[in-house]
Motif scaffolding. Structure first.
Motif, PDB file in Angstrom:
ATOM      1  N   ALA A   1      -4.710   8.125  -3.867  1.00 21.84           N
ATOM      2  CA  ALA A   1      -5.807   8.199  -4.848  1.00 21.84           C
ATOM      3  C   ALA A   1      -5.991   6.869  -5.568  1.00 21.84           C
ATOM      4  O   ALA A   1      -7.120   6.434  -5.812  1.00 21.84           O
ATOM      5  N   LYS A   2      -4.892   6.228  -5.906  1.00 24.52           N
ATOM      6  CA  LYS A   2      -4.987   4.940  -6.604  1.00 24.52           C
ATOM      7  C   LYS A   2      -5.555   3.866  -5.694  1.00 24.52           C
ATOM      8  O   LYS A   2      -6.334   3.011  -6.114  1.00 24.52           O
ATOM      9  N   ARG A   3      -5.190   3.915  -4.411  1.00 30.01           N
ATOM     10  CA  ARG A   3      -5.678   2.907  -3.466  1.00 30.01           C
ATOM     11  C   ARG A   3      -7.187   2.993  -3.292  1.00 30.01           C
ATOM     12  O   ARG A   3      -7.830   1.998  -2.969  1.00 30.01           O
ATOM     13  N   ARG A   4      -7.761   4.211  -3.505  1.00 32.12           N
ATOM     14  CA  ARG A   4      -9.199   4.385  -3.310  1.00 32.12           C
ATOM     15  C   ARG A   4     -10.014   4.005  -4.541  1.00 32.12           C
ATOM     16  O   ARG A   4     -11.245   3.982  -4.485  1.00 32.12           O
TER      17      ARG A   4
ATOM     18  N   LEU B   1       0.827  -1.212   0.000  1.00 31.08           N
ATOM     19  CA  LEU B   1       0.000   0.000   0.000  1.00 31.08           C
ATOM     20  C   LEU B   1       0.861   1.262   0.000  1.00 31.08           C
ATOM     21  O   LEU B   1       0.530   2.256  -0.649  1.00 31.08           O
ATOM     22  N   ARG B   2       1.971   1.218   0.723  1.00 27.73           N
ATOM     23  CA  ARG B   2       2.847   2.391   0.779  1.00 27.73           C
ATOM     24  C   ARG B   2       3.463   2.706  -0.584  1.00 27.73           C
ATOM     25  O   ARG B   2       3.867   3.842  -0.843  1.00 27.73           O
ATOM     26  N   GLU B   3       3.534   1.721  -1.455  1.00 30.79           N
ATOM     27  CA  GLU B   3       4.118   1.924  -2.776  1.00 30.79           C
ATOM     28  C   GLU B   3       3.129   2.534  -3.773  1.00 30.79           C
ATOM     29  O   GLU B   3       3.500   2.824  -4.911  1.00 30.79           O
ATOM     30  N   HIS B   4       1.867   2.730  -3.371  1.00 32.42           N
ATOM     31  CA  HIS B   4       0.853   3.296  -4.263  1.00 32.42           C
ATOM     32  C   HIS B   4       0.262   4.555  -3.634  1.00 32.42           C
ATOM     33  O   HIS B   4       0.060   4.630  -2.423  1.00 32.42           O
ATOM     34  N   GLU B   5       0.003   5.513  -4.459  1.00 31.17           N
ATOM     35  CA  GLU B   5      -0.568   6.773  -3.970  1.00 31.17           C
ATOM     36  C   GLU B   5      -1.961   6.551  -3.411  1.00 31.17           C
ATOM     37  O   GLU B   5      -2.679   5.629  -3.820  1.00 31.17           O
TER      38      GLU B   5
END
Length: 344
Positions: free
Chosen positions: A119-122, A113-117
């Motif tokens: 906004a993308k995680r949502r 998760l820390r490797e993705h922004e």
């Protein structure tokens, strides 16, 4: 202060664990583990070149005294389906294993998760990678820890599918069948066969039966296996013979030289055992004949000598028909001796 038997036992197990960890940093060996011992269809779809070892530890403070986990990312059939295979190596039964694995998995997901922004995680299409937990166990007692996480929770049967659940694959080395391992090709099955040797003599016999398999390995695999065998040999190096084998392995610079050195040690040991067997058999035979004072005693003594020599030859791995030819005993008698040795 002299180390206790328990401390020495633990030291040997730690060496074994590190030996397996070194072997399984080879993508080829790791893939053999999955295909041979997990054996589900998705393991055949993994591309070896896509295997990437994750160079970070997800170990937690609660388990600071434990060896770090081994984690690989994989792709399936060229598709961008990234998932993790989490491998945990164990030499003792750990009843906290479901909890340990859950924490490892949570840390892997947190890292992802820390490797993705944010906004993308949502986004609705965002998914966490799948994680397949595998436990490699090389201890002697039967593995009795819970395999499913739901069974690690009290009253789990009340809540059907509404509680956290997963199941890990258990690869139980000690209970593998030798005949099955002999049918498998590659560095990992070969290492497992050698690790199961119960002593120096047993290791020699297994090495003798493995010479063809050794010659099929490339130099990188042979180097890893060489280091592994040295760890397996460590408890036995107090004997001059075992020390000679250790020196032969250390002095091997390439695959052919390693096989040649092992062959030389084997032939020397076999010749020594045959000579000892002949002397022992003749001595026992003479003593029995003298004590009986009868011709039958002498004949029994000679028969005893032949059987003693036959036992040595069978222990050296010689074919039963060849032993019968060389000792004058019948094939049936040789078969009975071989059966007695296997049961002893």
């Amino acid at each position: 202060m002299e180390k206790t038997n328990v401390q020495r036992h633990e030291k040997v197990h730690q060496a074994d664990d590190k030996g397996y960890r070194a072997l399984l940093q080879s993508r080829k060996a790791f893939l053999q583990l999955l295909r041979y011992f997990v054996g589900l269809p998705w393991t055949e779809a993994i591309e070896e070149q896509s295997l990437q070892r994750v160079d970070k530890s997800f170990i937690l403070q609660d388990f600071a005294g434990k060896e770090a986990d081994l984690v690989y990312t994989c792709r399936l059939e060229g598709k961008d389906i990234i998932f993790y295979v989490l491998l945990e190596l164990q030499s003792t039964v750990d009843h906290q294993m479901p909890w340990r694995l859950l924490q490892y998995m949570t840390e892997i997901w947190r890292s992802h998760l820390r490797e993705h922004e944010s906004a993308k995680r949502r986004q609705s299409g965002f998914r966490l990678p799948s994680i397949v937990p595998v436990v490699l166990y090389n201890g002697k007692p039967e593995w009795t820890a819970q395999r499913r996480f739901r069974d690690y929770q009290s009253e789990c049967y009340r809540f059907d599918g509404h509680i956290v659940d997963f199941e890990y694959y258990l690869v139980d080395i000690a209970r593998m069948d030798d005949a099955h391992l002999e049918r498998l090709e590659g560095m990992l099955p070969l290492a497992l066969r050698l690790e199961r040797a119960g002593g120096y003599e047993s290791l020699l016999v297994r090495l003798k039966h493995s010479l063809d398999a050794l010659q099929k390995l490339d130099d990188t695999e042979l180097g890893l296996l060489q280091a592994f065998v040295l760890r397996v040999l460590a408890p036995f190096v107090e004997t001059p013979e075992a020390e000679a084998l250790r020196q032969a392995l250390v002095g091997s610079q390439e695959g052919l030289e390693m096989v040649s050195n092992i062959s030389r040690i084997l032939q020397k040991e076999i010749a020594k055992n045959r000579k000892e067997g002949l002397q022992e058999g003749i001595l026992e035979g003479r003593q029995e004949g003298i004590l009986e004072g009868r011709q039958e005693g002498l004949q029994e003594g000679l028969d005893l000598a032949r059987r003693t020599i036959a036992r040595k030859m069978i222990q050296d791995g010689m074919m039963e028909t060849k032993v019968a030819d060389m000792t004058g005993l019948s094939v049936d008698e040789i078969h009975v001796i071989a059966l007695e040795l296997r049961q002893s």
